[in-house]
Enzyme design. Sequence first.
Site, mmCIF file in Angstrom:
data_model
loop_
_atom_site.group_PDB
_atom_site.id
_atom_site.type_symbol
_atom_site.label_atom_id
_atom_site.label_comp_id
_atom_site.label_asym_id
_atom_site.label_seq_id
_atom_site.Cartn_x
_atom_site.Cartn_y
_atom_site.Cartn_z
ATOM 1 N N ALA A 57 0.860 -1.190 0.000
ATOM 2 C CA ALA A 57 0.000 0.000 0.000
ATOM 3 C C ALA A 57 0.892 1.234 0.000
ATOM 4 C CB ALA A 57 -0.895 -0.006 1.229
ATOM 5 N N TYR A 183 -9.651 1.345 4.966
ATOM 6 C CA TYR A 183 -8.961 2.585 4.641
ATOM 7 C C TYR A 183 -9.927 3.521 3.905
ATOM 8 C CZ TYR A 183 -5.016 -0.050 6.361
ATOM 9 O OH TYR A 183 -4.189 -0.787 7.169
ATOM 10 N N ARG A 325 1.508 -14.139 3.554
ATOM 11 C CA ARG A 325 2.415 -14.702 4.561
ATOM 12 C C ARG A 325 3.184 -15.920 4.070
ATOM 13 N NH1 ARG A 325 -2.140 -14.568 9.014
ATOM 14 N NH2 ARG A 325 -3.266 -14.986 7.069
HETATM 15 C C1 FMN Z 1 3.045 -7.886 6.835
HETATM 16 C C2 FMN Z 1 1.733 -7.687 6.108
HETATM 17 C C3 FMN Z 1 1.462 -6.466 5.512
HETATM 18 C C4 FMN Z 1 0.271 -6.280 4.790
HETATM 19 N N1 FMN Z 1 0.076 -5.097 4.092
HETATM 20 C C5 FMN Z 1 -0.965 -4.998 3.219
HETATM 21 C C6 FMN Z 1 -1.038 -3.930 2.285
HETATM 22 O O1 FMN Z 1 -0.144 -3.090 2.177
HETATM 23 N N2 FMN Z 1 -2.133 -3.877 1.474
HETATM 24 C C7 FMN Z 1 -3.119 -4.828 1.519
HETATM 25 O O2 FMN Z 1 -4.092 -4.733 0.763
HETATM 26 N N3 FMN Z 1 -3.036 -5.871 2.369
HETATM 27 C C8 FMN Z 1 -1.981 -5.996 3.173
HETATM 28 N N4 FMN Z 1 -1.849 -7.116 3.964
HETATM 29 C C9 FMN Z 1 -2.816 -8.200 3.789
HETATM 30 C C10 FMN Z 1 -2.282 -9.225 2.789
HETATM 31 O O3 FMN Z 1 -2.070 -8.653 1.518
HETATM 32 C C11 FMN Z 1 -3.242 -10.421 2.667
HETATM 33 O O4 FMN Z 1 -4.458 -9.973 2.139
HETATM 34 C C12 FMN Z 1 -3.479 -11.115 4.004
HETATM 35 O O5 FMN Z 1 -2.265 -11.267 4.733
HETATM 36 C C13 FMN Z 1 -4.110 -12.498 3.819
HETATM 37 O O6 FMN Z 1 -3.292 -13.301 3.001
HETATM 38 P P1 FMN Z 1 -2.318 -14.461 3.611
HETATM 39 O O7 FMN Z 1 -3.196 -15.386 4.405
HETATM 40 O O8 FMN Z 1 -1.733 -15.116 2.378
HETATM 41 O O9 FMN Z 1 -1.289 -13.810 4.463
HETATM 42 C C14 FMN Z 1 -0.684 -7.310 4.718
HETATM 43 C C15 FMN Z 1 -0.416 -8.513 5.378
HETATM 44 C C16 FMN Z 1 0.777 -8.725 6.034
HETATM 45 C C17 FMN Z 1 1.047 -10.060 6.656
#
Ligand code: FMN
Length: 355
Positions: A57, A183, A325
């Site tokens: 983001a 947001y 993750r």
């Molecule tokens: C460290 C971290 C930072 C994240 N920053 C953002 C972001 O900048 N924009 C966004 O849309 N989601 C953000 N998320 C959410 C992830 O993009 C994702 O949607 C969420 O972690 C679920 O996916 P996962 O189970 O594969 O981790 C973030 C997640 C993590 C773990």
Amino acid sequence: MAILFSPLKLRGTEFKNRIFVSPMCQYSSQDGLATDWHFVHLGSRAVGGAALVMVEATAVSPEGRISPQDSGLWSDAHAEAFAKITRFVKEQGSVPGIQLAHAGRKASTPPPWEKGQGRLVRPEDGGWMPIAPSAIPFDAGYPGPREMTLRDIRLVAAQFGEAAGRALNAGFDLLELHFAHGYLVHEFLSPLSNRREDAYGGSFENRARLSIEIARAVRETWPDRLPLFVRLSATDWVKGGWDLESSIELSRRLKAEGVDLIDCSSGALVPHAQIPAGPGYQVPFAAAIRREAAIPTAAVGFITDPAQAETILATGQADAVFLARALLRDPYWPLHAAKALGADVPWPVQYLRAR
Ligand SMILES: Cc1cc2nc3c(=O)[nH]c(=O)nc-3n(C[C@H](O)[C@H](O)[C@H](O)COP(=O)(O)O)c2cc1C
């Protein structure tokens, strides 16, 4: 051949497979500028074989940052700081993308690993007063944000358009608009955070107005040959909040504005929603929006296993998967998944002796 490793073409851009790096804030920028951390972090995921490497983001204005350490794109210097990263990502055969964002009432908070997360950073520590559709704080204990004027709203839409132009100059081949996770734009969409009585509040039409205006401003700048994604929170997981039906209708309208794919996340508008999080729990949103709005979708959330990812695609629930993750734990997840699914995927030549 596994669908996960089949190419996907959207407009003039071809993705070599269906594995996308989900945007992830690194809280490692200096005055919004990308640093060596971003070069290594994003570069590693390109080396690891993901088809799309999406930058976190990235705020369209300084006050649109979640934390003072967030990435930004409000000046040409910010674009220049990304140029080395986009060049390297392309050299690995991956598509460099960037998520444009405004944090709204969730701005000016410390990085998650610092004490006091969920509280505003004080002005003397580099913090600022957040803006929002209505002066309703995210949670008890937060000072209320300032309600935006019509001038503020017009300015934000223009800032998204300008940031799109800089993203192009920086060498990005894909943009995602962050309309999710509580947001700014999500705050306009949801009746729980938007109590305005002007043209931007009340009816669905009015609450969706800013999202449409931003998509339009961005499409005016962003070339026709390049794809544009939108990330939505498909539901607030709260009665009376934003829901799947509204997301389907908004997806139809965004498609008409030139949006090419909906990245289907959920939640984070309010702090205490009951969310049944578990493997693939948001996939049904991607399936419903794909079916009902007739637009390509990506699934995200607890996707960790190659067979699980393949099933999501093979059953027609989404066109691609975003991993967050799992790709932090293992930047080479795509190379390992190819082996697990029996797909013949080239490794970086520098690593061939380890194959
Ligand atoms: C460290 C971290 C930072 C994240 N920053 C953002 C972001 O900048 N924009 C966004 O849309 N989601 C953000 N998320 C959410 C992830 O993009 C994702 O949607 C969420 O972690 C679920 O996916 P996962 O189970 O594969 O981790 C973030 C997640 C993590 C773990």
